[in-house]
Design an enzyme around this catalytic site. Structure first.
Site, short mmCIF file in Angstrom:
data_model
loop_
_atom_site.label_atom_id
_atom_site.label_comp_id
_atom_site.label_asym_id
_atom_site.label_seq_id
_atom_site.Cartn_x
_atom_site.Cartn_y
_atom_site.Cartn_z
N HIS A 224 18.92 -48.44 37.61
CA HIS A 224 19.61 -49.39 38.15
C HIS A 224 19.58 -50.78 37.38
CE1 HIS A 224 21.04 -51.78 41.66
NE2 HIS A 224 20.29 -51.87 42.32
N HIS A 264 28.34 -44.50 36.54
CA HIS A 264 28.15 -45.22 37.79
C HIS A 264 28.37 -44.44 39.09
CE1 HIS A 264 27.84 -48.57 40.77
NE2 HIS A 264 27.63 -49.30 39.80
N ASP A 319 26.03 -52.98 32.67
CA ASP A 319 24.85 -53.32 31.75
C ASP A 319 25.44 -53.29 30.43
OD1 ASP A 319 23.36 -54.06 33.78
OD2 ASP A 319 23.02 -52.04 34.34
N1 CMC Z 1 25.59 -40.81 29.78
C1 CMC Z 1 25.75 -39.46 29.57
N2 CMC Z 1 26.01 -38.66 30.67
C2 CMC Z 1 25.91 -39.22 31.66
C3 CMC Z 1 25.51 -40.68 32.02
C4 CMC Z 1 25.30 -41.45 30.82
N3 CMC Z 1 24.91 -42.57 31.07
N4 CMC Z 1 25.53 -40.96 33.35
C5 CMC Z 1 26.12 -39.63 34.04
N5 CMC Z 1 26.11 -38.51 32.92
C6 CMC Z 1 26.63 -37.49 33.55
C7 CMC Z 1 25.18 -36.70 33.97
O1 CMC Z 1 24.33 -35.96 32.79
C8 CMC Z 1 25.90 -35.49 34.77
O2 CMC Z 1 26.35 -34.60 34.28
P1 CMC Z 1 26.38 -32.94 34.55
O3 CMC Z 1 27.09 -33.20 35.83
O4 CMC Z 1 27.06 -32.37 33.36
O5 CMC Z 1 25.13 -32.59 34.86
C9 CMC Z 1 27.12 -36.46 35.53
O6 CMC Z 1 27.38 -37.61 34.64
C10 CMC Z 1 27.01 -37.02 36.90
O7 CMC Z 1 25.56 -37.70 36.73
P2 CMC Z 1 24.79 -38.11 37.97
O8 CMC Z 1 23.36 -38.49 37.57
O9 CMC Z 1 24.75 -37.18 38.77
O10 CMC Z 1 25.53 -39.22 38.44
P3 CMC Z 1 24.86 -40.40 39.43
O11 CMC Z 1 26.04 -40.96 40.25
O12 CMC Z 1 23.71 -40.20 40.12
O13 CMC Z 1 24.52 -41.52 38.44
C11 CMC Z 1 23.79 -43.39 37.10
C12 CMC Z 1 24.76 -42.82 38.05
C13 CMC Z 1 24.05 -44.82 37.10
C14 CMC Z 1 22.45 -43.26 37.80
C15 CMC Z 1 23.76 -42.66 35.94
O14 CMC Z 1 25.23 -42.87 35.45
C16 CMC Z 1 23.13 -42.98 34.68
O15 CMC Z 1 21.99 -42.57 34.56
N6 CMC Z 1 23.47 -44.05 33.98
C17 CMC Z 1 22.78 -44.64 32.88
C18 CMC Z 1 21.70 -45.77 33.26
C19 CMC Z 1 22.66 -46.93 33.75
O16 CMC Z 1 23.49 -47.54 33.00
N7 CMC Z 1 22.39 -47.52 34.93
C20 CMC Z 1 22.90 -48.75 35.35
C21 CMC Z 1 23.92 -48.66 36.40
S1 CMC Z 1 25.16 -49.94 36.91
C22 CMC Z 1 23.90 -51.17 37.15
C23 CMC Z 1 23.70 -50.92 38.51
O17 CMC Z 1 24.55 -51.17 39.44
O18 CMC Z 1 22.41 -51.15 38.88
#
Ligand code: CMC
Length: 382
Positions: A224, A264, A319
């Site tokens: 987050h 996201h 971010d």
């Molecule tokens: N880099 C590479 N691959 C990614 C990334 C990333 N940053 N984010 C998601 N993916 C891939 C993930 O590996 C998965 O692939 P697969 O289906 O092949 O396993 C797919 O995308 C879906 O990921 P998820 O974790 O199920 O998606 P989510 O909706 O739960 O995750 C998230 C959202 C923000 C937790 C995730 O994108 C992440 O960890 N990003 C990096 C951390 C980040 O930038 N966080 C800030 C969020 S925005 C600010 C806020 O609102 O807080």
């Protein structure tokens, strides 16, 4: 009762809200009907806080009254400053120190016994919290630098005053405006994890101090609010490794590392806040060090064009560019997430107050997967 399991509450509607709306397919964010682009261009953080809390933008008179009232609430008690100093001496991280100090703010609350259902009293408390958080954070940074805190300057807006209290020098117009915009962009964002945490706490009719303190805890995680720091650390890692940014990204994706600042839960396209901050980063690069703007843009283009991440719905989030903008403004990296909290406090408070108007205790269920029935053996026989 439906037994559908929605891990992470993904896509689950739990409330109605008139505060902010996100269209993740086209990258659109509005606060109470105003686009984030218009607000960033044409309003101040105080105007946005007023909008979130009161439902309309203030007119000149209302804004002057509101800003003066916020500015008059900026001082924090000596006991809180002493606690912040002790936390700095104990090497506490700024986000945790801020969580402790915000929780402690209730000890100097002039209306401690106000009923949490009294919206006006909760709003006054919320205003005090939002006004005092910058003072807490700036004091933390001053103590860490071996300096005494700088008294707030009521003639400055919340954003400029924070930079002033942190550095002891009044920021120039570009820095003050850029920082004010960054605060506007972070003020609210639907039912993200920290806002939902605050709402869960608020739904028990606990007071607003508890709700904001809980929000800070939820925001601190790397999935987050913690991601803005991670982004900057990665950019520095790339710079110090001497590697081409693309080699680093290639390696990181091969290693299965997530790229911080990408992806996201709601946006499947580039986050509109990232677009505005990217532009600010470009402007700051024109008069300062362009390295960070260049690295971030190169990475984004590569992940988008070569790796097709955006086609998979993984695009830059807020971010990805806030980290480099703060770095270009000379703000220490571990202050980025606390600054996110400083801004988001207005959103947390707005959501709690809105939800409490027609409150229903938030109490979901878990599907039980433990053993069905076990015999309780006496202690000596286990
Ligand atoms: N880099 C590479 N691959 C990614 C990334 C990333 N940053 N984010 C998601 N993916 C891939 C993930 O590996 C998965 O692939 P697969 O289906 O092949 O396993 C797919 O995308 C879906 O990921 P998820 O974790 O199920 O998606 P989510 O909706 O739960 O995750 C998230 C959202 C923000 C937790 C995730 O994108 C992440 O960890 N990003 C990096 C951390 C980040 O930038 N966080 C800030 C969020 S925005 C600010 C806020 O609102 O807080």
């Amino acid at each position: 009762m439906a037994d559908d399991l929605k891990k992470g509450l993904e896509g689950v509607l739990v409330a109605e809200s008139g505060l902010s709306s996100i269209d993740g397919d086209v990258g659109r964010l509005v606060y109470r009907g105003y686009t984030i682009e218009d607000l960033a261009r044409g309003a101040s953080y105080e105007e946005v806080a007023y909008l979130l809390w009161h439902g309309t933008l203030p007119d000149e008179e209302e804004l002057a009254e509101f800003s003066d009232a916020m500015a008059a609430e900026r001082d924090v008690d000596d006991a809180i400053l002493e606690t912040i100093r002790a936390l700095v001496e104990a090497d506490e991280r700024p986000m945790a120190a801020m969580r402790t100090a915000v929780s402690m703010l209730s000890s100097s609350e002039p209306e401690p016994d106000a009923d949490p259902a009294d919206r006006e009293a909760s709003l006054r408390k919320g205003r005090r919290i939002t006004a005092k958080i910058p003072t807490i954070l700036a004091a933390f940074e001053r103590y860490r630098q071996g300096e005494e805190p700088v008294d707030p300057d009521p003639s400055l807006g919340l954003a400029a005053n924070f930079l002033y209290m942190m550095t002891g020098e009044e920021p120039d117009e570009v820095a003050a405006e850029t920082f004010d915009q960054a605060l506007i962009l972070h003020a609210d964002h639907g039912l993200n994890a920290s806002t939902f945490t605050s709402m869960v706490i608020g739904s028990t009719m606990a007071d607003i101090y508890s709700a904001v303190t809980g929000g800070i805890g939820a925001l601190s995680g790397p999935l987050h609010g913690g991601a803005n720091q991670d982004v900057m650390e990665v950019l520095i890692e790339i710079d110090e490794s001497g590697l081409d940014p693309l080699e680093w990204v290639e390696q990181a994706t091969e290693d299965g590392r997530r790229i911080p600042g990408f992806g996201h839960r709601v946006y499947s396209v580039k986050d509109p806040r990232a677009k505005i901050l990217q532009e600010r980063s470009r402007e700051l690069a024109e008069t300062g060090d362009s390295k960070w703007y260049d690295i971030t843009t190169t990475i984004e283009d590569y992940l988008t064009d070569e790796k097709g991440l955006v086609e998979k719905g993984i695009a830059p989030n807020v971010d990805f560019y806030s980290g480099s903008v703060y770095y270009q403004l000379g703000i220490p990296i571990d202050m980025y997430t606390p600054i996110f909290a400083m801004s988001r406090s207005s959103g947390w408070i707005a959501h709690v107050l809105e939800y409490q108007e027609e409150n229903r205790l938030i109490r979901p269920r878990a599907r039980y997967t433990g053993p069905d029935e076990r015999e309780l053996a006496p202690l000596e026989e286990r």
